[in-house]
Design an enzyme around this catalytic site. Structure first.
Site, PDB file in Angstrom:
ATOM      1  N   SER A 254     -38.334  75.070  13.814  1.00 21.71           N
ATOM      2  CA  SER A 254     -38.898  76.323  14.501  1.00 21.71           C
ATOM      3  C   SER A 254     -37.635  76.934  15.049  1.00 21.71           C
ATOM      4  O   SER A 254     -36.562  76.257  15.290  1.00 21.71           O
ATOM      5  CB  SER A 254     -39.770  76.031  15.399  1.00 21.71           C
ATOM      6  N   LYS A 255     -38.058  78.233  15.663  1.00 17.08           N
ATOM      7  CA  LYS A 255     -36.988  78.872  16.385  1.00 17.08           C
ATOM      8  C   LYS A 255     -36.211  78.000  17.550  1.00 17.08           C
ATOM      9  O   LYS A 255     -35.086  78.357  17.861  1.00 17.08           O
ATOM     10  CB  LYS A 255     -37.513  79.937  16.947  1.00 17.08           C
ATOM     11  N   ARG A 256     -37.080  77.115  18.244  1.00 17.46           N
ATOM     12  CA  ARG A 256     -36.575  76.336  19.112  1.00 17.46           C
ATOM     13  C   ARG A 256     -35.167  75.672  18.905  1.00 17.46           C
ATOM     14  O   ARG A 256     -34.359  75.252  19.559  1.00 17.46           O
ATOM     15  CB  ARG A 256     -37.523  75.423  19.472  1.00 17.46           C
TER      16      ARG A 256
END
Ligand code: GLU
Length: 490
Positions: A254-256
């Site tokens: 994910s973006k994380r």
């Protein structure tokens, strides 16, 4: 369209950029079509009006083209099964619904959202889907309520005797879903729009899709879609679901974890072939060993039976390594073209690149083995474009030019004289030999002689090969840099 021809599709929803997971799905479909001599279809699934935008569609098409994933049918290229955008296929869904109505395979449901929510809440944990309140309404009164304009959806009347829904997934093997968990799914919403599961089956069957290769987030939709195929009386495709892509911490990517879209990697100077190669290996292997698999090989060798059901871990370091390998192999001319934006950022002009591509090609060997991403070009090659405005790295000034007893100024002056000697050919080897010859009479080690020149010419004690760089620059330019450095540092 012959029935034996493999037809696959990539069906992105334009609700954002093309993500790594979607890109991998696209690559597998594309490579599978090529390997099987089949056709690769691109379909835009924009039935979620709130989240779908034309801009996102364009971004996705651009990312696909950039990766070299050309589609045989779809937006911009057309084809016999168009339109290839769901919002334009309303007639197809409407006529499929009419057919199901005529055959008594769907029924109108008037339950309001509030009623359904209340039932769900009351049932709590034991909620097992829609309770089929409207399934057995008297048809005549249902018709009246519709005629009176009462809002309703259309639900699939899942046959009461339908047992477990089974299918053979090309990746996961035999799958079985108990029929009880399949409530009478909504096919058409109260505003007349098709649900995802309905539109996708109408489209896949009318487009003659033979293999549905997609992320395993859709695995639970598959039994529902099978029920729709059965209701429509259309043959089912082979399903192949792809495992998840995880970040290095083993959590869903994910973006994380940083960059997740194709565009971000393009903008960081990852080459399209390297990205395609890298993503292809997130869940597929050629032989379990080979890591460099250029697109043409992938398109020849790709097969569903070498897709793994194990989740794949996205390892950026490996992507960088792979990109470096592609940079080393791409050759100078292709490099100049791919490197353009970053060469401009480094200080070159578009015009110089267009008019003197050979000069830029000579810069390629200076960095071919030192780059893992093209966005490192400004940092690594910026010095080529400074002219006399040398940007001296402070640390290098301290450690080389101003180092106690290093006699860097003496080295620079002596080197300047040699480099100004027009009887020496302006080429790497003779220049290097001539400068090296200064060491003995001056009583200096080669390093003490070369490092100050490196700092003066390249601005840093760490740089691409010095004399190759000098050869690339003009004599005038190099002398001006040495003068500027002498002025600035001594
Ligand atoms: N439009 C769906 C998505 O973007 C894909 C549907 C499918 O492949 O069946 O997730």
């Amino acid at each position: 369209m012959t029935q034996t021809e493999v037809r696959v599709r990539f069906a992105p929803s334009p609700t954002g950029k093309l993500h790594i997971g979607g890109a991998r799905t696209a690559i597998y479909n594309w490579a599978f079509a090529k390997a099987m001599g089949g056709r690769f279809i691109l379909r835009i699934e924009d039935t979620d009006p709130e989240r779908s935008t034309e801009e996102n569609t364009q971004v996705i098409l651009r990312a696909m083209r950039w990766m070299g994933l050309d589609w045989d049918e779809g937006p911009e290229v057309g084809g016999p099964c168009g339109p290839y955008t769901q919002m334009q296929r309303g007639d197809i869904y409407a006529s499929a619904l009419e057919k199901l109505k005529a055959e008594g395979k769907v029924y109108p449901c008037f339950c309001t959202k509030e009623e359904l929510d209340a039932k769900r809440q009351a049932a709590g944990e034991s909620y097992s889907g829609y309770d089929r309140t409207c399934r057995d309404l008297d048809p005549a009164s249902a018709r009246e309520r519709i005629a009176a304009g009462e809002p309703h959806v259309w639900r699939l009347k899942v046959p009461a005797d339908r047992g477990a829904i089974e299918f053979e997934d090309a990746v996961y093997g035999p799958m079985s879903f108990p029929a009880e968990v399949m409530d009478d799914l909504v096919l058409v919403r109260s505003d007349g729009s098709p649900t995802y599961n309905f539109a996708v089956v109408c489209d896949d069957s009318s487009m003659g899709i033979t293999h549905v290769i997609r992320g395993d987030d859709h695995l639970s939709n598959t039994p529902r879609q099978i029920l729709v195929y059965e209701a429509l009386g259309r043959p089912q495709p082979v399903f192949a679901h792809l495992s998840m892509i995880l970040g290095p911490d083993n959590k869903k990517l994910s973006k994380r974890h940083g960059a997740t879209s194709v565009e971000e990697y393009r903008d960081a100077g990852i080459l399209p072939d390297a990205l395609v190669n890298f993503l292809a290996l997130l869940g597929w292997s050629l032989d379990g060993e080979t890591t460099l698999i250029p697109p043409d090989v992938l398109c020849r060798e790709f097969s569903l039976d070498r897709i793994t059901k194990k989740d794949a871990v996205f390892d950026e370091a490996k992507l960088d390594w792979m990109n470096g390998q592609y940079i080393q192999r791409m050759g100078a001319a292709a490099w100049v073209q791919a490197a353009r934006p970053w060469l401009v950022e480094a200080g070159a002009t578009e015009r110089d690149i267009a008019e003197q591509p050979l000069w830029f090609e000579r810069a390629y060997p200076l960095v071919a083995e030192r780059l893992t991403r093209l966005d490192q070009i400004p940092e690594k090659l910026g010095y080529l474009f400074w002219g006399p405005n040398v940007q001296l790295d402070e640390r290098s000034v301290g450690k080389v030019l101003k180092k106690e007893g290093a006699r860097a100024d003496e080295a620079l002056r002596a080197a300047r004289e040699v480099l100004a000697d027009t009887t020496i050919a302006w080429q790497c080897d003779p220049l290097q030999d001539a400068v090296r010859a200064l060491c003995e009479p001056l009583g200096m080690k080669p390093k003490s002689m070369f490092q100050p020149i490196r700092v003066a010419v390249c601005g840093n004690m760490v740089s691409p090969p010095l004399f190759e760089s000098i050869e690339l620059l003009s004599r005038e330019d190099v002398l001006a840099r040495i003068d500027a450095t002498l002025d600035a540092a001594f």
